[in-house]
Design a protein around this motif. Structure first.
Motif, PDB file in Angstrom:
ATOM      1  N   LYS A  29       0.838  -1.190   0.000  1.00 21.37           N
ATOM      2  CA  LYS A  29       0.000   0.000   0.000  1.00 21.37           C
ATOM      3  C   LYS A  29       0.878   1.247   0.000  1.00 21.37           C
ATOM      4  CE  LYS A  29      -3.929  -2.053   2.455  1.00 21.37           C
ATOM      5  NZ  LYS A  29      -4.807  -1.969   3.665  1.00 21.37           N
ATOM      6  N   THR A  35      -4.153   8.510   5.784  1.00 25.27           N
ATOM      7  CA  THR A  35      -4.280   7.235   6.503  1.00 25.27           C
ATOM      8  C   THR A  35      -3.309   7.140   7.671  1.00 25.27           C
ATOM      9  OG1 THR A  35      -2.676   6.143   5.038  1.00 25.27           O
ATOM     10  CG2 THR A  35      -5.007   6.058   4.406  1.00 25.27           C
ATOM     11  N   SER A  36      -2.586   8.207   7.949  1.00 25.90           N
ATOM     12  CA  SER A  36      -1.566   8.189   8.992  1.00 25.90           C
ATOM     13  C   SER A  36      -2.137   8.675  10.321  1.00 25.90           C
ATOM     14  CB  SER A  36      -0.395   9.093   8.590  1.00 25.90           C
ATOM     15  OG  SER A  36      -0.784  10.464   8.653  1.00 25.90           O
ATOM     16  N   LYS A  39      -3.119  12.569  10.577  1.00 26.53           N
ATOM     17  CA  LYS A  39      -4.180  13.112   9.718  1.00 26.53           C
ATOM     18  C   LYS A  39      -5.019  14.190  10.388  1.00 26.53           C
ATOM     19  CE  LYS A  39      -7.600   9.474  10.784  1.00 26.53           C
ATOM     20  NZ  LYS A  39      -6.804   8.878  11.870  1.00 26.53           N
ATOM     21  N   GLU A 411      -5.232   0.626  12.699  1.00 27.64           N
ATOM     22  CA  GLU A 411      -5.575   1.726  11.797  1.00 27.64           C
ATOM     23  C   GLU A 411      -6.235   2.856  12.582  1.00 27.64           C
ATOM     24  OE1 GLU A 411      -4.729   2.096   8.849  1.00 27.64           O
ATOM     25  OE2 GLU A 411      -4.019   0.110   8.305  1.00 27.64           O
TER      26      GLU A 411
END
Length: 411
Positions: A29, A35-36, A39, A411
């Motif tokens: 990816k 997506t960090s 963000k 995540e």
């Protein structure tokens, strides 16, 4: 028929081969900021900075300095041209002067700044500066966030306009301000966004944060408070408690004066610093940056390596930020939490933090000296360190980091 009368085999058989296994190559990816863990950090945009300038303008007395609407509009555009640099410079300076937990620029700090900026010279004296400092601090805004004898952001902008009008009396106020602010270009603080883009907002740091997220959330919860009037946050005093518990002040890895500066630099820009204390109350995403700035400042030795004590400080400072952070996490884990809390947090298997053993409380200095996490030396360059450089001790060997599977990342 498979055989004849002589029982000779009429057919030949080929053994069945092993079926080829289908190899599925998982496409890596592409790392992206949205997506960090970073963000939620609000970057300074043009719209945000415009709002800040408008707020500062309305709080200040700049609009009373002229009755010419056209001149005031031109003056505002001059301030906008330099505003981002002024804001960054103010943020650096205000970390040096904390009045009752409020970041601000006191007189002695502003005097030093003015001297370095060339404002004070043969024609513009310190006494002239004192008068402008007093006049600027006469404000109708009476809140605890606006110290009476110190400059907060809107007053920092105002005093520079006052000085420009006084120092360049022969010029219209907008041109005078442009002249002054242009002459100060060499001492403006560098944008903190450069450090974020090049050192902090990286895939490696993001992966490390996600790997140690249970430790980070536990640390934030332990050193933050929640009020009915404000969400959970870390303030400057609680940050000092964290640094003290780690043992960095005792070990002289950092001095107390550094703490407000790195705390302030980790905070997102807020429009209203007069009526709201949001710029003093650190959210979780700001806390993550604070840890990175702390790790960058102290530059501990990497975990899992036998590093000689005479390693030059500049070599340690040049380490990747994620390596510095993991060393800091090791100190936090072992010094800020008891065994029960450590078991609840959990550390990924294979992490060098697990094998680290540091004492808590008495003897922390000795423990740090004996561990692989000794802070950078405070002594200046010596012939010995120069000899080290000549002998090839110019960089650290690559530290084997823990192997991280995607399933271990939250995540």
């Amino acid at each position: 028929m498979l055989v004849n009368s002589d029982y000779k085999v009429l057919v030949s058989a080929i053994p069945r081969g092993t079926p080829e296994k289908e190899v599925i190559i998982e496409e890596k990816k592409v790392w992206t900021f949205p997506t960090s863990v970073f963000k939620d950090f609000r970057v300074d945009s043009e719209d945000l900075l415009r709002q800040c300038l408008e707020f500062d303008w309305n709080c200040s007395k700049i609009s009373r300095m002229s009755r010419d609407p056209g001149l005031l509009e031109r003056l505002k555009e001059v301030l906008w041209k330099y505003y981002a640099r002024l804001k960054d410079t103010y943020k650096q300076l205000s970390g040096l002067g904390v009045v009752k937990e409020v970041f601000s620029v006191p007189m002695n700090c502003f005097t030093e700044f003015s001297t370095n900026a060339g404002i004070i010279d043969d024609k513009y004296k310190l006494s002239d500066l004192d008068l402008k400092f007093v006049a600027t601090n006469v404000s109708a805004i009476k809140t605890r966030l606006n110290p009476e004898r110190s400059l907060i952001r809107f007053k920092f902008i105002e005093i520079l306009v006052r000085i420009a009008g006084d120092k360049y009396k022969d010029l219209p106020l907008d041109l005078a301000t442009d002249t002054l602010l242009h002459s100060m270009t060499s001492i403006y603080a560098q944008s903190e966004q450069i450090w974020r883009n090049t050192r902090y907002w990286t895939e490696e740091v993001d992966t490390l944060y996600k790997t140690y997220m249970p430790l980070l959330t536990a640390t934030y919860r332990k050193y933050s408070i929640a009020k009915t009037t404000a969400p959970r946050h870390v303030n400057l005093d609680l940050f000092r408690n964290l640094v003290s518990d780690i043992g960095l002040l005792e070990d002289e890895s950092i001095v107390d004066r550094d703490l407000p500066i790195i705390f302030n630099l980790a905070m997102m820009t807020q429009v209203d610093e007069v009526n709201s204390s949001s710029h003093l109350e650190m959210s979780f995403v700001e806390f993550l940056e604070l840890l990175a700035r702390l790790a960058e400042k102290i530059s501990l030795k990497p975990l899992g390596l036998n590093i000689p004590d005479n390693i030059p400080a500049e070599v340690l400072r040049a380490q990747p930020l994620q390596v510095k952070l993991e060393s800091l996490f090791g100190l936090i884990f072992h010094r800020c939490f008891d065994r029960l809390a450590q078991d609840a947090i959990g550390i990924p298997s294979g992490s060098p933090i697990i094998s680290l053993s540091t004492s808590k409380g008495v003897g922390r200095s000795r423990a740090m000296r004996q561990s692989s996490m000794q802070p950078i030396p405070k002594t200046p360059r010596t012939p010995q360190t120069d000899a080290n450089l000549k002998n090839g001790i110019t960089k650290l060997p690559v530290t084997p980091r823990i192997r991280i599977s995607q399933s271990s990342i939250t995540e």
